[in-house]
Scaffold this motif. Structure first.
Motif, PDB file in Angstrom:
ATOM      1  N   ASN A   1     -81.714  40.132 -18.869  1.00 28.48           N
ATOM      2  CA  ASN A   1     -80.831  41.070 -18.456  1.00 28.48           C
ATOM      3  C   ASN A   1     -79.415  40.633 -18.079  1.00 28.48           C
ATOM      4  OD1 ASN A   1     -82.892  42.823 -18.387  1.00 28.48           O
ATOM      5  ND2 ASN A   1     -83.329  42.991 -16.360  1.00 28.48           N
ATOM      6  N   LYS A   2     -79.273  39.388 -17.646  1.00 32.29           N
ATOM      7  CA  LYS A   2     -77.969  38.637 -17.394  1.00 32.29           C
ATOM      8  C   LYS A   2     -77.215  38.394 -18.681  1.00 32.29           C
ATOM      9  CE  LYS A   2     -75.721  34.925 -15.101  1.00 32.29           C
ATOM     10  NZ  LYS A   2     -75.909  33.757 -14.043  1.00 32.29           N
ATOM     11  N   GLN A   3     -77.843  38.086 -19.753  1.00 30.19           N
ATOM     12  CA  GLN A   3     -77.413  38.083 -21.037  1.00 30.19           C
ATOM     13  C   GLN A   3     -76.920  39.100 -21.625  1.00 30.19           C
ATOM     14  OE1 GLN A   3     -80.500  35.541 -22.883  1.00 30.19           O
ATOM     15  NE2 GLN A   3     -79.133  34.131 -23.411  1.00 30.19           N
ATOM     16  N   LEU A   4     -77.529  40.182 -21.639  1.00 27.52           N
ATOM     17  CA  LEU A   4     -77.418  41.400 -22.272  1.00 27.52           C
ATOM     18  C   LEU A   4     -76.005  42.265 -21.601  1.00 27.52           C
ATOM     19  CD1 LEU A   4     -81.017  42.509 -22.783  1.00 27.52           C
ATOM     20  CD2 LEU A   4     -79.147  41.711 -24.478  1.00 27.52           C
ATOM     21  N   ASN A   5     -75.838  41.938 -20.360  1.00 31.56           N
ATOM     22  CA  ASN A   5     -74.944  42.614 -19.516  1.00 31.56           C
ATOM     23  C   ASN A   5     -73.829  41.725 -19.165  1.00 31.56           C
ATOM     24  OD1 ASN A   5     -76.243  45.437 -19.383  1.00 31.56           O
ATOM     25  ND2 ASN A   5     -78.019  44.153 -18.716  1.00 31.56           N
ATOM     26  N   ASP A   6     -73.630  40.473 -19.690  1.00 31.21           N
ATOM     27  CA  ASP A   6     -72.498  39.790 -19.414  1.00 31.21           C
ATOM     28  C   ASP A   6     -71.487  39.761 -20.954  1.00 31.21           C
ATOM     29  OD1 ASP A   6     -71.200  36.907 -19.940  1.00 31.21           O
ATOM     30  OD2 ASP A   6     -71.696  37.196 -17.729  1.00 31.21           O
ATOM     31  N   LYS A   7     -70.231  40.286 -20.283  1.00 31.49           N
ATOM     32  CA  LYS A   7     -69.365  40.505 -21.432  1.00 31.49           C
ATOM     33  C   LYS A   7     -69.039  39.325 -22.363  1.00 31.49           C
ATOM     34  CE  LYS A   7     -64.534  42.446 -21.691  1.00 31.49           C
ATOM     35  NZ  LYS A   7     -63.770  43.174 -20.823  1.00 31.49           N
ATOM     36  N   GLU A   8     -68.934  38.389 -21.628  1.00 33.25           N
ATOM     37  CA  GLU A   8     -68.494  37.134 -22.449  1.00 33.25           C
ATOM     38  C   GLU A   8     -69.809  36.425 -23.228  1.00 33.25           C
ATOM     39  OE1 GLU A   8     -67.756  37.223 -19.064  1.00 33.25           O
ATOM     40  OE2 GLU A   8     -65.717  37.695 -19.426  1.00 33.25           O
ATOM     41  N   ARG A   9     -71.012  36.503 -22.872  1.00 42.14           N
ATOM     42  CA  ARG A   9     -72.230  36.231 -23.383  1.00 42.14           C
ATOM     43  C   ARG A   9     -72.344  36.865 -24.742  1.00 42.14           C
ATOM     44  NH1 ARG A   9     -76.709  33.833 -19.535  1.00 42.14           N
ATOM     45  NH2 ARG A   9     -75.402  32.943 -17.913  1.00 42.14           N
ATOM     46  N   VAL A  10     -72.081  38.339 -24.494  1.00 42.41           N
ATOM     47  CA  VAL A  10     -72.276  39.196 -25.705  1.00 42.41           C
ATOM     48  C   VAL A  10     -71.288  38.990 -26.686  1.00 42.41           C
ATOM     49  CG1 VAL A  10     -72.274  41.737 -26.445  1.00 42.41           C
ATOM     50  CG2 VAL A  10     -73.770  40.972 -24.346  1.00 42.41           C
ATOM     51  N   ALA A  11     -69.929  38.699 -26.125  1.00 41.21           N
ATOM     52  CA  ALA A  11     -68.782  38.273 -27.252  1.00 41.21           C
ATOM     53  C   ALA A  11     -69.089  37.118 -27.944  1.00 41.21           C
ATOM     54  CB  ALA A  11     -67.648  38.352 -26.551  1.00 41.21           C
ATOM     55  N   ALA A  12     -69.604  36.073 -27.358  1.00 37.59           N
ATOM     56  CA  ALA A  12     -69.833  34.794 -27.928  1.00 37.59           C
ATOM     57  C   ALA A  12     -71.177  34.966 -28.974  1.00 37.59           C
ATOM     58  CB  ALA A  12     -70.460  33.813 -26.806  1.00 37.59           C
ATOM     59  N   ALA A  13     -72.199  35.694 -28.550  1.00 41.42           N
ATOM     60  CA  ALA A  13     -73.241  35.912 -29.381  1.00 41.42           C
ATOM     61  C   ALA A  13     -72.743  36.825 -30.893  1.00 41.42           C
ATOM     62  CB  ALA A  13     -74.263  36.727 -28.824  1.00 41.42           C
ATOM     63  N   LEU A  14     -71.854  37.691 -30.542  1.00 43.18           N
ATOM     64  CA  LEU A  14     -71.421  38.330 -31.812  1.00 43.18           C
ATOM     65  C   LEU A  14     -70.391  37.578 -32.752  1.00 43.18           C
ATOM     66  CD1 LEU A  14     -70.864  41.924 -30.201  1.00 43.18           C
ATOM     67  CD2 LEU A  14     -72.717  40.979 -31.690  1.00 43.18           C
ATOM     68  N   GLU A  15     -69.972  36.465 -32.333  1.00 42.43           N
ATOM     69  CA  GLU A  15     -69.083  35.627 -32.970  1.00 42.43           C
ATOM     70  C   GLU A  15     -69.986  34.462 -33.861  1.00 42.43           C
ATOM     71  OE1 GLU A  15     -66.478  33.693 -30.389  1.00 42.43           O
ATOM     72  OE2 GLU A  15     -65.207  35.520 -29.990  1.00 42.43           O
ATOM     73  N   ASN A  16     -71.054  34.413 -33.625  1.00 45.02           N
ATOM     74  CA  ASN A  16     -72.213  33.621 -34.357  1.00 45.02           C
ATOM     75  C   ASN A  16     -72.541  34.182 -35.575  1.00 45.02           C
ATOM     76  OD1 ASN A  16     -74.668  32.665 -35.159  1.00 45.02           O
ATOM     77  ND2 ASN A  16     -74.991  31.632 -33.357  1.00 45.02           N
ATOM     78  N   PRO A  17     -72.262  33.702 -36.895  1.00 42.44           N
ATOM     79  CA  PRO A  17     -72.580  34.272 -38.232  1.00 42.44           C
ATOM     80  C   PRO A  17     -73.801  34.764 -38.465  1.00 42.44           C
ATOM     81  CG  PRO A  17     -70.712  32.642 -38.402  1.00 42.44           C
ATOM     82  CD  PRO A  17     -71.553  32.564 -36.906  1.00 42.44           C
ATOM     83  N   ALA A  18     -74.792  33.723 -37.947  1.00 35.49           N
ATOM     84  CA  ALA A  18     -76.233  33.832 -38.202  1.00 35.49           C
ATOM     85  C   ALA A  18     -76.702  34.923 -37.486  1.00 35.49           C
ATOM     86  CB  ALA A  18     -76.967  32.404 -38.153  1.00 35.49           C
ATOM     87  N   LEU A  19     -76.556  34.931 -36.433  1.00 41.99           N
ATOM     88  CA  LEU A  19     -77.001  36.127 -35.223  1.00 41.99           C
ATOM     89  C   LEU A  19     -76.364  37.325 -35.810  1.00 41.99           C
ATOM     90  CD1 LEU A  19     -78.491  36.510 -32.749  1.00 41.99           C
ATOM     91  CD2 LEU A  19     -76.526  35.966 -31.380  1.00 41.99           C
ATOM     92  N   LEU A  20     -75.188  37.599 -36.139  1.00 40.29           N
ATOM     93  CA  LEU A  20     -74.505  38.725 -36.503  1.00 40.29           C
ATOM     94  C   LEU A  20     -75.284  39.332 -37.823  1.00 40.29           C
ATOM     95  CD1 LEU A  20     -72.452  40.763 -35.777  1.00 40.29           C
ATOM     96  CD2 LEU A  20     -70.821  39.477 -37.003  1.00 40.29           C
ATOM     97  N   GLU A  21     -75.495  38.424 -38.766  1.00 42.42           N
ATOM     98  CA  GLU A  21     -76.083  38.742 -39.736  1.00 42.42           C
ATOM     99  C   GLU A  21     -77.575  39.278 -39.672  1.00 42.42           C
ATOM    100  OE1 GLU A  21     -78.032  37.024 -43.850  1.00 42.42           O
ATOM    101  OE2 GLU A  21     -76.418  35.775 -42.869  1.00 42.42           O
ATOM    102  N   THR A  22     -78.277  38.714 -38.562  1.00 41.33           N
ATOM    103  CA  THR A  22     -79.539  39.293 -38.170  1.00 41.33           C
ATOM    104  C   THR A  22     -79.451  40.491 -37.429  1.00 41.33           C
ATOM    105  OG1 THR A  22     -80.405  37.102 -38.103  1.00 41.33           O
ATOM    106  CG2 THR A  22     -81.721  38.559 -36.779  1.00 41.33           C
ATOM    107  N   LEU A  23     -78.619  40.839 -36.656  1.00 38.16           N
ATOM    108  CA  LEU A  23     -78.246  41.967 -36.055  1.00 38.16           C
ATOM    109  C   LEU A  23     -78.037  43.002 -36.852  1.00 38.16           C
ATOM    110  CD1 LEU A  23     -77.387  43.376 -33.013  1.00 38.16           C
ATOM    111  CD2 LEU A  23     -75.398  42.800 -33.596  1.00 38.16           C
TER     112      LEU A  23
END
Length: 172
Positions: A139-161
């Motif tokens: 829950n903390k990861q999903l609702n933390d603006k900085e963590r979400v932004a960092a996750a969306l900058e990861n090319p492999a994670l973004l491709e899976t998403l």
């Protein structure tokens, strides 16, 4: 991402609810406070939204481990969506308590809603209480603006998403 957390999930039939197209167009930001706020005080300018419409937006997101939608795995349901005062809370239920894909599933839900809903909505994504062994951390990861932004900058994670979101909105 080769480990399968639930090798044999239960598959449910899709609900009879319609998959209607949302009248809302995408905003580019994932966060309400990143966009210049419009004056939403005039109720005549505001499109109402309901539980079913939000469910229609997320029900066909593909599970990252299986060739099934979140609806078919009962990860999401209309009853797990709460709407009030421009706040949309989506609770989702992982298929197993140790699901390592919970954060990715929640991120998929967040990105889908933020791409489809007007910027006036704040979205809160949560794991159903008691359904995951790391509920608070997810829950903390999903609702933390900085963590979400960092996750969306990861090319492999973004491709899976994007693969998970490729089926979003489909009516099959």
């Amino acid at each position: 991402m080769n480990e399968i957390f639930n090798a044999n999930p239960t598959i449910y039939t899709k609900s009879k609810r319609s998959l209607r197209k949302s009248p809302f167009e995408t905003g580019q930001s994932l966060w309400v406070d990143d966009i210049e706020q419009q004056d939403w005080s005039d109720a005549s300018n505001v499109e109402p939204i309901d539980q079913d419409e939000v469910f229609d937006l997320i029900r066909s997101i593909a599970d990252p481990e299986h060739p099934n939608s979140l609806e078919e795995l009962r990860v999401v349901s209309a009853e797990q969506i709460d709407i009030g005062n421009n706040l949309i809370t989506v609770e989702f239920t992982p298929t197993v308590p140790h699901c390592g894909m919970s954060t990715l599933i929640g991120l998929s839900i967040r990105v889908r809603l933020m791409r489809c809903l007007p910027p006036r909505f704040k979205v809160d994504i949560r794991v159903k209480p008691g359904s995951h062994q790391s509920e608070l951390a997810v829950n903390k990861q999903l609702n933390d603006k900085e963590r979400v932004a960092a996750a969306l900058e990861n090319p492999a994670l973004l491709e899976t998403l994007e693969k998970c979101l490729a089926t979003a909105g489909s009516q099959e």
